[in-house]
Design a protein around this motif. Structure first.
Motif: not given
Length: 123
Positions: A5-7, A10, A42, A55-57, A112-113
């Motif tokens: 995942t993005v998290a 990161t 995140y 969230n990631t954004q 994500e978002g």
């Protein structure tokens, strides 16, 4: 094997000290990563603070406690909209545990978002 995942990417980038990763206090990042509930969020280190988001954004959730400090002494602050200090003169591990203790019950893995989640947006 599931894709990262993005998290997760990161966290890995920060822990490995990758050139494209955000920089933060290594002891605080490691202590936060050691906590499974924080590891699912995140992470966003900036200006001496390590914030956690659902969230990631951008825009970020900004509704969770966060840590300011270094390897010797940390302060845990309540979410920005609440304000106030939850604890001071803490080790990074104590600070991470205090953040976990103050996470909302409904706080799960980061999605994500942007914030708010799509299903919570008005019309």
């Amino acid at each position: 094997m599931a894709e990262e995942t993005v998290a997760e990417k990161t966290w890995r980038g920060m822990l490995e000290g990758r050139p494209d990763a955000r920089r933060g206090e290594p002891a605080v990042i490691a202590a936060a990563y050691a906590e499974p509930r924080l590891r699912a969020l995140y992470p966003f280190p900036s200006h001496g603070a390590l914030t956690f988001h659902r969230n990631t954004q951008d825009p970020w959730s900004n509704d969770l406690p966060y840590i300011v400090g270094d390897a010797q002494s940390c302060i845990v602050y309540a979410p920005l909209h609440v304000g106030g200090m939850l604890g001071q003169s803490l080790t990074p591990r104590e600070a991470a545990a205090l953040v976990v203790a103050h996470l909302p019950d409904d706080c799960g893995a980061a999605f994500e978002g942007p914030w708010p989640p799509q299903d919570r947006r008005a019309g």
